[in-house]
Design a protein around this motif. Structure first.
Motif, mmCIF file in Angstrom:
data_model
loop_
_atom_site.group_PDB
_atom_site.id
_atom_site.type_symbol
_atom_site.label_atom_id
_atom_site.label_comp_id
_atom_site.label_asym_id
_atom_site.label_seq_id
_atom_site.Cartn_x
_atom_site.Cartn_y
_atom_site.Cartn_z
ATOM 1 N N GLN A 5 -49.673 -11.052 -6.939
ATOM 2 C CA GLN A 5 -48.792 -9.890 -6.844
ATOM 3 C C GLN A 5 -49.473 -8.798 -6.044
ATOM 4 O OE1 GLN A 5 -46.667 -8.639 -10.118
ATOM 5 N NE2 GLN A 5 -46.068 -10.693 -10.714
ATOM 6 N N PRO A 6 -48.728 -8.154 -5.107
ATOM 7 C CA PRO A 6 -49.345 -7.074 -4.324
ATOM 8 C C PRO A 6 -49.589 -5.849 -5.195
ATOM 9 C CG PRO A 6 -47.010 -7.254 -3.814
ATOM 10 C CD PRO A 6 -47.354 -8.385 -4.750
ATOM 11 N N GLU A 7 -50.491 -5.013 -4.746
ATOM 12 C CA GLU A 7 -50.749 -3.771 -5.462
ATOM 13 C C GLU A 7 -49.518 -2.886 -5.336
ATOM 14 O OE1 GLU A 7 -54.389 -1.774 -4.517
ATOM 15 O OE2 GLU A 7 -55.393 -3.669 -4.130
ATOM 16 N N PRO A 8 -49.279 -2.042 -6.321
ATOM 17 C CA PRO A 8 -48.119 -1.148 -6.229
ATOM 18 C C PRO A 8 -48.210 -0.279 -4.970
ATOM 19 C CG PRO A 8 -49.110 -1.049 -8.416
ATOM 20 C CD PRO A 8 -50.006 -1.876 -7.560
ATOM 21 N N GLY A 9 -47.087 -0.130 -4.287
ATOM 22 C CA GLY A 9 -47.033 0.703 -3.097
ATOM 23 C C GLY A 9 -47.395 -0.027 -1.813
ATOM 24 N N THR A 10 -47.750 -1.296 -1.891
ATOM 25 C CA THR A 10 -48.056 -2.048 -0.674
ATOM 26 C C THR A 10 -47.017 -3.158 -0.500
ATOM 27 O OG1 THR A 10 -49.499 -3.619 -1.806
ATOM 28 C CG2 THR A 10 -50.543 -1.657 -0.874
ATOM 29 N N ALA A 11 -46.741 -3.453 0.743
ATOM 30 C CA ALA A 11 -45.772 -4.523 1.044
ATOM 31 C C ALA A 11 -46.478 -5.867 0.954
ATOM 32 C CB ALA A 11 -45.197 -4.315 2.440
ATOM 33 N N PRO A 12 -45.754 -6.882 0.503
ATOM 34 C CA PRO A 12 -46.378 -8.211 0.452
ATOM 35 C C PRO A 12 -46.682 -8.697 1.868
ATOM 36 C CG PRO A 12 -44.040 -8.346 -0.077
ATOM 37 C CD PRO A 12 -44.386 -6.902 0.041
ATOM 38 N N GLU A 13 -47.758 -9.455 1.991
ATOM 39 C CA GLU A 13 -48.126 -9.990 3.298
ATOM 40 C C GLU A 13 -47.139 -11.064 3.711
ATOM 41 O OE1 GLU A 13 -52.099 -11.229 4.027
ATOM 42 O OE2 GLU A 13 -52.928 -9.658 2.749
ATOM 43 N N GLU A 14 -46.693 -10.977 4.961
ATOM 44 C CA GLU A 14 -45.809 -12.007 5.497
ATOM 45 C C GLU A 14 -46.645 -12.920 6.381
ATOM 46 O OE1 GLU A 14 -42.310 -10.586 7.390
ATOM 47 O OE2 GLU A 14 -41.952 -9.071 5.866
ATOM 48 N N PRO A 15 -46.336 -14.208 6.363
ATOM 49 C CA PRO A 15 -47.107 -15.100 7.226
ATOM 50 C C PRO A 15 -46.844 -14.756 8.690
ATOM 51 C CG PRO A 15 -45.293 -16.272 6.165
ATOM 52 C CD PRO A 15 -45.332 -14.894 5.603
ATOM 53 N N GLU A 16 -47.887 -14.899 9.497
ATOM 54 C CA GLU A 16 -47.735 -14.611 10.921
ATOM 55 C C GLU A 16 -46.810 -15.640 11.551
ATOM 56 O OE1 GLU A 16 -51.105 -13.927 13.404
ATOM 57 O OE2 GLU A 16 -52.264 -13.150 11.720
ATOM 58 N N HIS A 17 -45.974 -15.164 12.483
ATOM 59 C CA HIS A 17 -45.103 -16.083 13.216
ATOM 60 C C HIS A 17 -45.889 -16.640 14.395
ATOM 61 C CE1 HIS A 17 -41.686 -17.883 15.130
ATOM 62 N NE2 HIS A 17 -41.956 -17.206 16.235
ATOM 63 N N ASP A 18 -45.971 -17.948 14.467
ATOM 64 C CA ASP A 18 -46.673 -18.610 15.559
ATOM 65 C C ASP A 18 -45.636 -19.336 16.406
ATOM 66 O OD1 ASP A 18 -48.273 -19.996 17.291
ATOM 67 O OD2 ASP A 18 -49.296 -21.171 15.749
ATOM 68 N N PRO A 19 -45.303 -18.810 17.582
ATOM 69 C CA PRO A 19 -44.272 -19.444 18.407
ATOM 70 C C PRO A 19 -44.654 -20.839 18.864
ATOM 71 C CG PRO A 19 -45.324 -17.653 19.605
ATOM 72 C CD PRO A 19 -45.856 -17.622 18.204
ATOM 73 N N ALA A 20 -45.934 -21.193 18.832
ATOM 74 C CA ALA A 20 -46.364 -22.530 19.241
ATOM 75 C C ALA A 20 -46.340 -23.517 18.081
ATOM 76 C CB ALA A 20 -47.758 -22.467 19.844
ATOM 77 N N ALA A 21 -46.049 -23.026 16.889
ATOM 78 C CA ALA A 21 -46.028 -23.918 15.730
ATOM 79 C C ALA A 21 -44.830 -24.864 15.823
ATOM 80 C CB ALA A 21 -45.948 -23.097 14.447
ATOM 81 N N PRO A 22 -44.978 -26.076 15.278
ATOM 82 C CA PRO A 22 -43.860 -27.016 15.302
ATOM 83 C C PRO A 22 -42.636 -26.443 14.602
ATOM 84 C CG PRO A 22 -45.869 -28.104 14.572
ATOM 85 C CD PRO A 22 -46.152 -26.632 14.635
ATOM 86 N N ALA A 23 -41.483 -26.671 15.203
ATOM 87 C CA ALA A 23 -40.220 -26.237 14.605
ATOM 88 C C ALA A 23 -39.151 -27.262 14.955
ATOM 89 C CB ALA A 23 -39.821 -24.867 15.140
ATOM 90 N N PRO A 24 -38.405 -27.715 13.962
ATOM 91 C CA PRO A 24 -37.356 -28.700 14.249
ATOM 92 C C PRO A 24 -36.343 -28.158 15.244
ATOM 93 C CG PRO A 24 -37.658 -28.421 11.883
ATOM 94 C CD PRO A 24 -38.467 -27.357 12.573
ATOM 95 N N LEU A 25 -35.934 -29.001 16.173
ATOM 96 C CA LEU A 25 -34.927 -28.603 17.153
ATOM 97 C C LEU A 25 -33.521 -28.778 16.594
ATOM 98 C CD1 LEU A 25 -36.489 -30.210 20.343
ATOM 99 C CD2 LEU A 25 -36.549 -27.820 19.631
ATOM 100 N N ASP A 26 -33.382 -29.585 15.571
ATOM 101 C CA ASP A 26 -32.090 -29.849 14.923
ATOM 102 C C ASP A 26 -31.026 -30.311 15.919
ATOM 103 O OD1 ASP A 26 -33.062 -29.227 12.366
ATOM 104 O OD2 ASP A 26 -32.708 -27.094 12.702
ATOM 105 N N VAL A 27 -31.432 -31.155 16.860
ATOM 106 C CA VAL A 27 -30.484 -31.723 17.820
ATOM 107 C C VAL A 27 -29.868 -32.959 17.167
ATOM 108 C CG1 VAL A 27 -30.243 -32.811 20.088
ATOM 109 C CG2 VAL A 27 -31.797 -30.878 19.781
ATOM 110 N N PRO A 28 -28.549 -33.005 17.058
ATOM 111 C CA PRO A 28 -27.931 -34.181 16.429
ATOM 112 C C PRO A 28 -28.101 -35.421 17.304
ATOM 113 C CG PRO A 28 -26.247 -32.720 17.303
ATOM 114 C CD PRO A 28 -27.565 -32.023 17.485
ATOM 115 N N ARG A 29 -28.372 -36.533 16.665
ATOM 116 C CA ARG A 29 -28.498 -37.811 17.357
ATOM 117 C C ARG A 29 -27.421 -38.728 16.814
ATOM 118 N NH1 ARG A 29 -33.429 -35.640 16.803
ATOM 119 N NH2 ARG A 29 -33.712 -36.349 14.696
#
Length: 90
Positions: A5-29
């Protein structure tokens, strides 16, 4: 305090967005009805789990397999040619 749990008054850490990370294209086959071709097309899903620089290997493998399937169609003997109504010529 707990580590989850984050300390009161601080925002929770969000994971960094890595544009090179694998991501499904969701292209129908859509299945073609040809098991060999369908298996090659399903292989494209492997690219969804790879970084961009790994896509080339998958695409080349699929291309090679589809090309081999087309070549095999050309190599299969077709039905015999109908006999000529004029007989053979010498």
């Amino acid at each position: 305090m707990s580590d989850t749990q984050p300390e009161p008054g601080t925002a929770p850490e969000e994971p960094e967005h890595d544009p090179a990370a694998p991501a499904p294209l969701d292209v129908p086959r859509t299945p073609t009805g040809n098991a060999e071709v369908d298996a090659r097309l399903e292989r494209l899903a492997d690219a969804d789990h790879l970084a961009t620089d790994g896509h080339v290997e998958v695409y080349e493998d699929v291309h090679r397999g589809l090309r081999d399937a087309l070549t095999a169609l050309d190599a299969r003997p077709g039905p015999p040619a109908p006999p000529s109504p004029y007989g053979t010529r010498s």
